[in-house]
Design a protein around this motif. Structure first.
Motif, PDB file in Angstrom:
ATOM      1  N   SER A   1     -77.776  43.151 100.033  1.00  0.00           N
ATOM      2  CA  SER A   1     -76.371  42.909 100.378  1.00  0.00           C
ATOM      3  C   SER A   1     -76.171  41.712 101.294  1.00  0.00           C
ATOM      4  CB  SER A   1     -75.763  44.159 101.030  1.00  0.00           C
ATOM      5  OG  SER A   1     -75.898  45.266 100.200  1.00  0.00           O
ATOM      6  N   VAL A   2     -76.980  40.678 101.140  1.00  0.00           N
ATOM      7  CA  VAL A   2     -76.866  39.485 101.974  1.00  0.00           C
ATOM      8  C   VAL A   2     -76.418  38.313 101.108  1.00  0.00           C
ATOM      9  CG1 VAL A   2     -78.073  37.839 103.450  1.00  0.00           C
ATOM     10  CG2 VAL A   2     -78.635  40.278 103.575  1.00  0.00           C
ATOM     11  N   SER A   3     -75.365  37.635 101.525  1.00  0.00           N
ATOM     12  CA  SER A   3     -74.913  36.425 100.854  1.00  0.00           C
ATOM     13  C   SER A   3     -75.527  35.216 101.549  1.00  0.00           C
ATOM     14  CB  SER A   3     -73.385  36.320 100.907  1.00  0.00           C
ATOM     15  OG  SER A   3     -72.782  37.400 100.233  1.00  0.00           O
ATOM     16  N   LEU A   4     -75.867  34.195 100.772  1.00  0.00           N
ATOM     17  CA  LEU A   4     -76.446  32.976 101.324  1.00  0.00           C
ATOM     18  C   LEU A   4     -75.370  31.899 101.443  1.00  0.00           C
ATOM     19  CD1 LEU A   4     -79.894  32.642  99.504  1.00  0.00           C
ATOM     20  CD2 LEU A   4     -79.471  33.280 101.873  1.00  0.00           C
ATOM     21  N   PHE A   5     -75.384  31.224 102.589  1.00  0.00           N
ATOM     22  CA  PHE A   5     -74.429  30.152 102.838  1.00  0.00           C
ATOM     23  C   PHE A   5     -75.248  28.937 103.259  1.00  0.00           C
ATOM     24  CE2 PHE A   5     -69.826  29.487 104.031  1.00  0.00           C
ATOM     25  CZ  PHE A   5     -69.944  28.131 104.309  1.00  0.00           C
ATOM     26  N   LEU A   6     -75.322  27.928 102.384  1.00  0.00           N
ATOM     27  CA  LEU A   6     -76.133  26.747 102.645  1.00  0.00           C
ATOM     28  C   LEU A   6     -75.280  25.601 103.169  1.00  0.00           C
ATOM     29  CD1 LEU A   6     -78.315  26.742  99.381  1.00  0.00           C
ATOM     30  CD2 LEU A   6     -78.582  28.119 101.454  1.00  0.00           C
ATOM     31  N   ILE A   7     -75.772  24.947 104.220  1.00  0.00           N
ATOM     32  CA  ILE A   7     -75.106  23.783 104.807  1.00  0.00           C
ATOM     33  C   ILE A   7     -76.077  22.622 104.736  1.00  0.00           C
ATOM     34  CG2 ILE A   7     -74.048  22.814 106.887  1.00  0.00           C
ATOM     35  CD1 ILE A   7     -73.450  25.741 107.732  1.00  0.00           C
ATOM     36  N   THR A   8     -75.769  21.635 103.916  1.00  0.00           N
ATOM     37  CA  THR A   8     -76.713  20.556 103.663  1.00  0.00           C
ATOM     38  C   THR A   8     -75.963  19.289 103.269  1.00  0.00           C
ATOM     39  OG1 THR A   8     -78.708  19.960 102.378  1.00  0.00           O
ATOM     40  CG2 THR A   8     -77.031  21.290 101.261  1.00  0.00           C
ATOM     41  N   ASP A   9     -76.654  18.353 102.633  1.00  0.00           N
ATOM     42  CA  ASP A   9     -76.016  17.130 102.136  1.00  0.00           C
ATOM     43  C   ASP A   9     -76.452  16.902 100.698  1.00  0.00           C
ATOM     44  OD1 ASP A   9     -78.635  16.349 102.414  1.00  0.00           O
ATOM     45  OD2 ASP A   9     -78.203  14.531 103.550  1.00  0.00           O
ATOM     46  N   LEU A  10     -76.156  15.728 100.165  1.00  0.00           N
ATOM     47  CA  LEU A  10     -76.477  15.437  98.771  1.00  0.00           C
ATOM     48  C   LEU A  10     -77.975  15.536  98.514  1.00  0.00           C
ATOM     49  CD1 LEU A  10     -75.730  14.523  95.941  1.00  0.00           C
ATOM     50  CD2 LEU A  10     -75.706  12.158  96.764  1.00  0.00           C
ATOM     51  N   TYR A  11     -78.780  14.959  99.404  1.00  0.00           N
ATOM     52  CA  TYR A  11     -80.226  15.040  99.218  1.00  0.00           C
ATOM     53  C   TYR A  11     -80.688  16.486  99.213  1.00  0.00           C
ATOM     54  CZ  TYR A  11     -85.224  14.773 100.095  1.00  0.00           C
ATOM     55  OH  TYR A  11     -86.584  14.962 100.000  1.00  0.00           O
ATOM     56  N   GLY A  12     -80.172  17.294 100.142  1.00  0.00           N
ATOM     57  CA  GLY A  12     -80.580  18.694 100.207  1.00  0.00           C
ATOM     58  C   GLY A  12     -80.264  19.454  98.937  1.00  0.00           C
ATOM     59  N   VAL A  13     -79.077  19.219  98.367  1.00  0.00           N
ATOM     60  CA  VAL A  13     -78.697  19.899  97.122  1.00  0.00           C
ATOM     61  C   VAL A  13     -79.598  19.467  95.975  1.00  0.00           C
ATOM     62  CG1 VAL A  13     -76.882  20.134  95.386  1.00  0.00           C
ATOM     63  CG2 VAL A  13     -76.313  20.267  97.821  1.00  0.00           C
ATOM     64  N   LEU A  14     -79.915  18.162  95.913  1.00  0.00           N
ATOM     65  CA  LEU A  14     -80.740  17.661  94.815  1.00  0.00           C
ATOM     66  C   LEU A  14     -82.172  18.167  94.884  1.00  0.00           C
ATOM     67  CD1 LEU A  14     -79.475  13.961  94.655  1.00  0.00           C
ATOM     68  CD2 LEU A  14     -78.979  15.807  93.040  1.00  0.00           C
ATOM     69  N   THR A  15     -82.652  18.540  96.074  1.00  0.00           N
ATOM     70  CA  THR A  15     -84.021  19.053  96.184  1.00  0.00           C
ATOM     71  C   THR A  15     -84.117  20.532  95.825  1.00  0.00           C
ATOM     72  OG1 THR A  15     -83.764  19.602  98.540  1.00  0.00           O
ATOM     73  CG2 THR A  15     -84.617  17.406  98.002  1.00  0.00           C
ATOM     74  N   LEU A  16     -82.976  21.223  95.715  1.00  0.00           N
ATOM     75  CA  LEU A  16     -83.012  22.643  95.401  1.00  0.00           C
ATOM     76  C   LEU A  16     -83.509  22.876  93.983  1.00  0.00           C
ATOM     77  CD1 LEU A  16     -79.619  23.801  96.969  1.00  0.00           C
ATOM     78  CD2 LEU A  16     -81.910  24.057  97.926  1.00  0.00           C
ATOM     79  N   ASP A  17     -84.336  23.872  93.840  1.00  0.00           N
ATOM     80  CA  ASP A  17     -84.879  24.223  92.534  1.00  0.00           C
ATOM     81  C   ASP A  17     -83.804  24.955  91.720  1.00  0.00           C
ATOM     82  OD1 ASP A  17     -86.353  26.426  90.748  1.00  0.00           O
ATOM     83  OD2 ASP A  17     -87.698  24.710  90.974  1.00  0.00           O
ATOM     84  N   ASP A  18     -83.487  24.438  90.531  1.00  0.00           N
ATOM     85  CA  ASP A  18     -82.423  25.027  89.709  1.00  0.00           C
ATOM     86  C   ASP A  18     -82.720  26.482  89.346  1.00  0.00           C
ATOM     87  OD1 ASP A  18     -81.082  22.657  89.815  1.00  0.00           O
ATOM     88  OD2 ASP A  18     -81.686  21.966  87.830  1.00  0.00           O
TER      89      ASP A  18
END
Length: 310
Positions: A199-216
């Motif tokens: 029951s935990v929601s994830l809230f990510l705070i990052t930038d363009l580089y951070g989003v692009l490094t995330l594994d799809d």
């Protein structure tokens, strides 16, 4: 990723918490059924996100729902008191904040992404608490660290102090010769999701580089079982003086920083990467928005928590 040189002293950036009280009432936590079900001990009621089991009373703050006012207790004590319900604490958030060197760059409004990240984490945590949730805040450099889920001014301040420590470390590392952009943000997310988070929601705070490094595949897996919210701090445009490479800490010569050809190439590249990042988040089912100014932070938080898509 570029910006102006930062002071390496102790950071202390906080939002105006009182100004967040009224906006907090606009949060509806759409998508709640994905993260909370009967197996988690939650149940539906006519009150948004609340059970009918009273936990305690507290003093009224501007923005509270008028339906929650306990008029009998208020008339007896002479103070306006509102009811807290047990179900208010069923919703939990984990705020994962990118504290890598890429966040040392600037935003279009001239503020650093570091400042925006801290203010966003503080604002989102406070607003979620006001909407009846508990949370914990983790920086991407806090390997293996997990705190209890809680709320309150003291807990929030301690969490922000640790976050500021992560950013201060990034500032020190930025000037080293081998200071390369790392995959710390993605690795931290993998560590977090490798442990059960009921029951935990994830809230990510990052930038363009951070989003692009995330594994799809990882993002799709997360979105299939829980709500995922992403706020992306936009990078500043090319074309100003006294800028430096956030990756290496090396200043960029004004000959290059004022080059119109370079500015156009970087702008086109950034737009293409931003489109790709947003397309990936949308395909995975994440709720996201782009923060272009620190003045947009509150509105963006409300938008993503209400499942709006940027």
């Amino acid at each position: 990723m570029m910006g102006k040189k930062h002071n390496t002293g102790t950071l202390r950036l906080r939002p105006d918490y009182e100004a967040l009280n009224l906006p907090s009432a606009q949060i509806h936590f759409n998508g709640f059924s994905k993260t909370v079900g009967r197996s988690d001990g939650a149940f539906r009621s006519v009150f948004r996100g609340r059970s009918m089991e009273l936990e305690d009373l507290r003093e009224y703050v501007a923005g509270d729902n008028l339906r929650d006012i306990d008029w009998k207790s208020s008339s007896r004590t002479g103070e306006i008191l509102v009811r807290n319900y047990v179900a208010d604490k069923k919703r939990r958030f984990m705020f994962v904040v990118d504290t890598g060197k890429n966040m040392l760059g600037a935003m279009p409004d001239g503020h650093s992404k570091t400042a925006a990240g801290i203010i966003t984490a503080a604002s989102a945590a406070y607003m979620c608490t006001r909407a009846g949730a508990e949370y914990q805040i983790l920086g991407s450099m806090e390997a293996g660290r997990q705190e209890r889920y809680s709320c309150g001014p003291g807990f929030l301040e301690a969490s922000l102090r640790r976050l500021e420590g992560c950013y201060s470390m990034s500032v020190k590392l930025a000037g080293r010769k081998k200071a390369l952009l790392s995959d710390e943000f993605n690795m931290q997310l993998r560590r977090i999701t490798s442990t059960p988070m009921r029951s935990v929601s994830l809230f990510l705070i990052t930038d363009l580089y951070g989003v692009l490094t995330l594994d799809d595949r990882l993002i799709r897996s997360i979105c299939s079982v829980r709500d995922l919210y992403v706020l992306l701090m936009e990078d500043a445009d090319w074309g100003s003086s006294h800028i430096y490479n956030a990756q290496t800490g090396v200043a960029v010569s004004e000959y290059l920083s004022y080059s119109s050809r370079m500015a156009n190439e970087i702008s086109d590249k950034k737009a293409a990467l931003l489109t790709k990042a947003m397309r990936n988040l949308r395909a995975c089912g994440a709720s996201y928005d782009i923060v272009r100014s620190t003045q947009d932070i509150t509105e963006s938080i409300i938008k993503v928590l209400n499942r709006g898509v940027g």
